[in-house]
Design an enzyme around this catalytic site. Structure first.
Site, PDB file in Angstrom:
ATOM      1  CB  ALA A  19      -0.942  -0.010   1.209  1.00  0.00           C
ATOM      2  CG  LEU A  24      -0.621 -10.140  -1.812  1.00  0.00           C
ATOM      3  CD1 LEU A  24       0.169 -11.044  -2.755  1.00  0.00           C
ATOM      4  CD2 LEU A  24       0.342  -9.412  -0.901  1.00  0.00           C
ATOM      5  NE  ARG A  61      -5.850 -17.321   4.224  1.00  0.00           N
ATOM      6  CZ  ARG A  61      -5.015 -16.388   3.799  1.00  0.00           C
ATOM      7  NH1 ARG A  61      -4.941 -15.240   4.435  1.00  0.00           N
ATOM      8  NH2 ARG A  61      -4.269 -16.593   2.743  1.00  0.00           N
ATOM      9  CB  SER A  81       1.348 -20.626   0.335  1.00  0.00           C
ATOM     10  OG  SER A  81       0.242 -20.324  -0.483  1.00  0.00           O
TER      11      SER A  81
END
Lengths: 644, 253
Positions: free
Chosen positions: A44, A448, A337, A284
């Site tokens: 960012a 992201l 998640r 990941s």
């Protein structure tokens, strides 16, 4: 204080374009008359600083690392979502928007999420133009994979190093602007306070981490892109230096802090190995595309596995419980998640966990290797498998990986309006440090996307509107407000250095982290939260009387850096507990044991809690005041999230 | 669990860039073989602080081998004895119980020591600023799939782009050359059609900046690639040489 999200009117699909047209512009020749400070150089911050520099503003960018290229966005592995629909599998901006709102358990602001989905495609175009080497198919076109919480393949990736490649892309754009003289870069510099003049953010106070010099920087607007606060928990997947101080200092100066209890516990991390550990490593989520999650069927079998009497590979099919596939047949191992993490906790709480500590589950590639061959799996996950082996000394091509949930991301953060401005005029928050897009749970490969959306495509538009309205006059750093803020920072540092107590900063941080993990972690209840609150208050008092720091301010002093951060973590930790206690429902990453369905799923209370909690700082040792931004869902229908 | 191990540590201590440094010896006990190398240093620092001694300063951040911040020269090798990992991914199981471990900062003229094991690598940033980018502004751009890029080239570009900018290549090189670092960026962008427009100017400008920063010349010993934690290949240097030569003959556009 009244909060106004400034959501533009009109249908969801036209809000952003309409708003962009309505925003005031700064004439190209006048942009050079405005100074903007950007704190943090992750996705960012770097993208915002570069884009603002390209527009012609004078930018000053700050980071605590030795180079802007090292911000923790670099560690993101799996990928970045975009609604390109290159796979022809039914994706669209609307579907990405819908999945994100649903994935966030209906606690995100619809308008922001839609805009995020809308600009997602521009991000991919931007990154490719910068030379980001995304994975490609033999035909030369971009490759996609699937991630949790979605039934389409919309995730772009660069091996297991997507964050690195995107950040290096933004860093290269930033470097170009530094060379052009449009951005002045301050590495190894930490922001210690924000400075308000006439109620507006007009600068920051920093500490030079090499010399200790306390300095003032003035600007017309300040953008915080300082990341999340996962390190409140001591052990997390965050980098060691990640901290909440910039955001927390802004909060103390009047910026409301939203949904602090919404923290994401990532399901696939390497389990804790002992009490000397300082940091957790993420594997990941993309691994769940091919890896199957399981534990032994019974506690007896698990016990034998833990003692080493049985090996994982010895267990026949019927003694394995692929619990995610069993409970959630339609999403299987790719549930979001929060759901994956909670279920790992359940099976371990039942005594079916594996590994030395019993706090681990298997992530098994045996069947994928059998199906696709070792080379295909190696091409997809080679570097992750290698990383795993280096850490654990186990070969995941031969034995199943062991994983356990760990703190990874914080959905909460500074409250911002549609323009990403906090409740302090002229103070913006971008990326993980704001609260806006992920509700109570962030989907994989969306961090992201949000970081770059905010920095490349939102802030550069919205900040102009504010600047056009405040005029070009500069505030000099000799202004009293700067002098007072500097004095306050120096006093804080002196106080800490002069405690000269007996316990190290790390010891306090560990104690705080344990309280947070035990009582404000994967599952919370009122009793535990009340206990934690009292303990944190005690710990905080003790800290200021008994912490032991060495050295002086006028040198590189990593203990002092950490001591300042931990002091803020303690205050924020208490607010997280307050927020978790107030939110009498379960949603996303926030699971209150008192509020669950019979099947143990999170039970939301939309009637009473479909709001964003925005906390106002009321002073030292005074309870924060709760403000509510009601969430209105005009497009997505609120239902119980089901991944079955 | 295996019982803790004991180590003798010889660590470079230096107050600041203008003072003289020296090795100091410490003994550390009860270290689990599963601990990471940096966790071992954390434990040492906690003990030093408890005793009222200044902790050992070292750079570190992500602790998963990707940020490139950690920069320890361990027993004569950048990032220690294991192949293709950074110091933060090194584990104590790589060291025998009772072993003496020597820990130094990167040694290079272009990387001055700031304190103890912390060095200043801003020279790398300035090399990137000289040309390690493609000049596109943020804004509407052609669709990402407009230019197909052969997978082979994309993969080679990715291999080069994996560089984490840690500086191990410089630390490993007897000449403290930065050729591997520079060649990785030049290669990544030269292999992609997007980078084509500026490739001549880029190669010349980045090499020029590298020379100005005081890095040494490359003598093709290959120590850089041998010690690179990300396995950046020596062929990148060959590619850089070709890019540089072509640009020198043609002149920058």
């Amino acid at each position: 204080m009244k909060i106004d999200a400034k959501i533009p009117s009109g249908s969801i699909a036209e809000k952003w374009s309409k708003h962009k047209f309505n925003l005031k512009l700064v004439n190209p020749a006048n942009k050079r008359k405005y100074d903007i400070i950007v704190v943090g150089t992750g996705l960012a911050g770097a993208s915002a600083a570069a884009s603002l520099g390209e527009l012609g503003y004078n930018v000053k960018a700050f980071c605590y690392q030795d180079s802007p290229r090292r911000a923790h966005s670099i560690a993101a592995q799996g990928g970045i979502n975009a609604a390109k629909n290159y796979m022809n599998d039914g994706d669209s901006v609307y579907r990405l928007f819908y999945d994100t709102v649903k994935g966030g358990d209906y606690r995100a602001r619809e308008a922001n999420v839609y805009r995020l989905a809308e600009v997602s495609n521009n991000i991919i175009d931007q990154c490719v133009a910068q030379g980001v080497p995304f994975a490609r198919e033999y035909g030369g076109l971009l490759s996609n994979r699937s991630f949790g919480g979605a039934q389409v393949s919309r995730t772009f990736y660069a091996r297991g190093q997507t964050g690195q490649q995107l950040l290096l892309g933004a860093y290269s754009a930033l470097s170009r602007m530094i060379a052009a003289g449009k951005v002045k870069m301050y590495p190894r510099t930490e922001m210690l306070d924000v400075v308000l003049v006439d109620g507006k953010a007009r600068g920051i106070i920093t500490r030079n981490m090499v010399t200790g010099a306390i300095e003032s920087h003035s600007a017309h607007a300040v953008v915080l892109a300082t990341g999340g606060y996962g390190n409140v928990f001591f052990l997390s997947t965050n980098a060691m230096g990640c901290n909440a101080s910039a955001a927390w200092r802004a909060h103390r100066k009047g910026a409301l802090f939203s949904n602090p209890c919404f923290t994401q516990i990532h399901p696939t991390c390497i389990p804790v190995h002992g009490d000397q550990q300082s940091k957790l490593t993420l594997m990941s989520e993309s691994l769940r595309n091919d890896g199957r999650v399981w534990v032994p069927r019974t506690t007896e079998l698990a016990e034998k596995v833990r003692k080493g009497v049985l090996k994982a590979n010895d267990l026949p099919e019927e003694d394995r419980d692929y619990y995610l596939e069993r409970i959630y047949p339609s999403f299987g191992n790719l549930v979001p998640r929060d759901v994956a993490s909670r279920n790992a906790k359940y099976v371990c709480d039942e005594g079916r966990g594996v590994g030395e500590t019993g706090l681990a589950v298997y992530l098994d590639f045996r069947d994928a290797i059998k199906r696709d061959g070792v080379n295909t799996i190696k091409a997809k996950y080679g570097n992750l498998f290698q990383m795993y082996e280096k850490i654990t000394d186990d070969d995941p091509y031969k034995v199943p990986m062991m994983i356990y949930p760990a703190v990874h991301y914080t959905m909460g953060g500074l409250w911002v309006d549609y323009n990403l401005m906090t409740t302090i005029p002229g103070l913006y928050a971008a990326g993980e440090c704001n609260f806006s897009d992920h509700g109570a749970n962030r989907l994989g490969a969306s961090a992201l996307m949000q970081g770059l959306a905010d920095g490349y495509f939102v802030i550069p538009y919205t900040i102009g509107d504010y600047l056009a309205g405040i005029g070009q006059a500069k505030v000099d750093t000799s202004h009293n407000a700067f002098k007072e803020a500097e004095a306050e920072v120096k006093k804080r540092i002196d106080t800490l250095l002069n405690v000269k107590g007996t316990k190290t900063v790390d010891q306090y941080h560990k104690e705080l982290g344990k309280l947070m993990w035990d009582y404000c972690g994967m599952a919370r209840n009122a009793e535990g939260l009340k206990f934690a609150k009292a303990e944190i208050q005690k710990l905080r008092q003790e800290y200021w009387q008994n912490v032991k720091l060495l050295g002086t301010n006028e040198e590189m002093n990593m203990t002092l850096e950490k001591a300042l951060r931990v002091a803020d973590f303690m205050e924020l930790g208490e607010l997280m507990v307050d927020d978790a206690l107030m939110r009498e429902e379960s949603c996303g990453g926030h699971f209150r044991e008192e509020h669950q369905t019979e099947e143990g799923e999170a039970k939301r209370d939309d009637e009473n809690f479909a709001f964003v909690a925005a906390w106002e700082y009321k002073g030292e040792n005074k309870p924060a005041e709760l403000h509510k931004e009601e969430l209105v869902f005009e497009n997505v229908k609120l239902t119980q999230r089901s991944y079955k | 669990m295996e019982k803790g191990r004991t180590y003798t540590l010889k660590i470079w201590r230096q107050n600041n860039s203008s003072s003289k440094g020296a090795f100091k010896t410490y003994t550390i006990e009860n270290i689990s073989p599963g601990s990471s190398f940096l966790e071992m240093l954390d434990i040492l620092n906690n003990e030093l602080e408890a005793k009222g001694e200044d902790p050992v300063h070292f750079d570190h951040d992500c602790r998963e081998g990707i940020c490139g911040m950690c920069s320890l020269f361990v027993n004569g090798r950048p990032h220690g004895p294991e192949e293709e990992i950074t110091a933060c991914q090194l584990h104590m199981r790589s060291f025998k119980d009772g072993e003496t471990i020597v820990i130094e900062p990167w040694r290079a003229k272009a990387f001055p020591v700031i304190k103890d094991l912390v060095v200043d690598r801003s020279a790398f940033d300035r090399i990137i600023q000289a040309g390690g980018f493609i000049s596109v502004n943020t804004g509407p751009l052609p669709d990402a799939n407009e230019i197909p890029i052969p997978k082979q080239n994309a993969d080679l570009a990715m291999d080069a782009a994996a560089c984490i900018g840690c500086g191990a290549c410089v630390a490993a090189c007897k000449n403290a050359s930065a050729m591997l670092f520079v060649s990785a960026k030049v290669s990544q962008l030269a292999l992609l059609p997007q980078g084509n427009a500026e490739r001549k100017r880029r190669a010349l400008a980045m090499v020029d900046q590298m020379d100005q920063e005081g890095f040494g010349a490359c003598s093709n010993t290959g120590a850089c690639a041998a010690e690179c934690p990300k396995g950046i290949d020596l062929t990148n240097i060959a590619r850089l040489n070709r890019e540089y030569l072509t640009a020198s003959f043609a002149g920058a556009e």
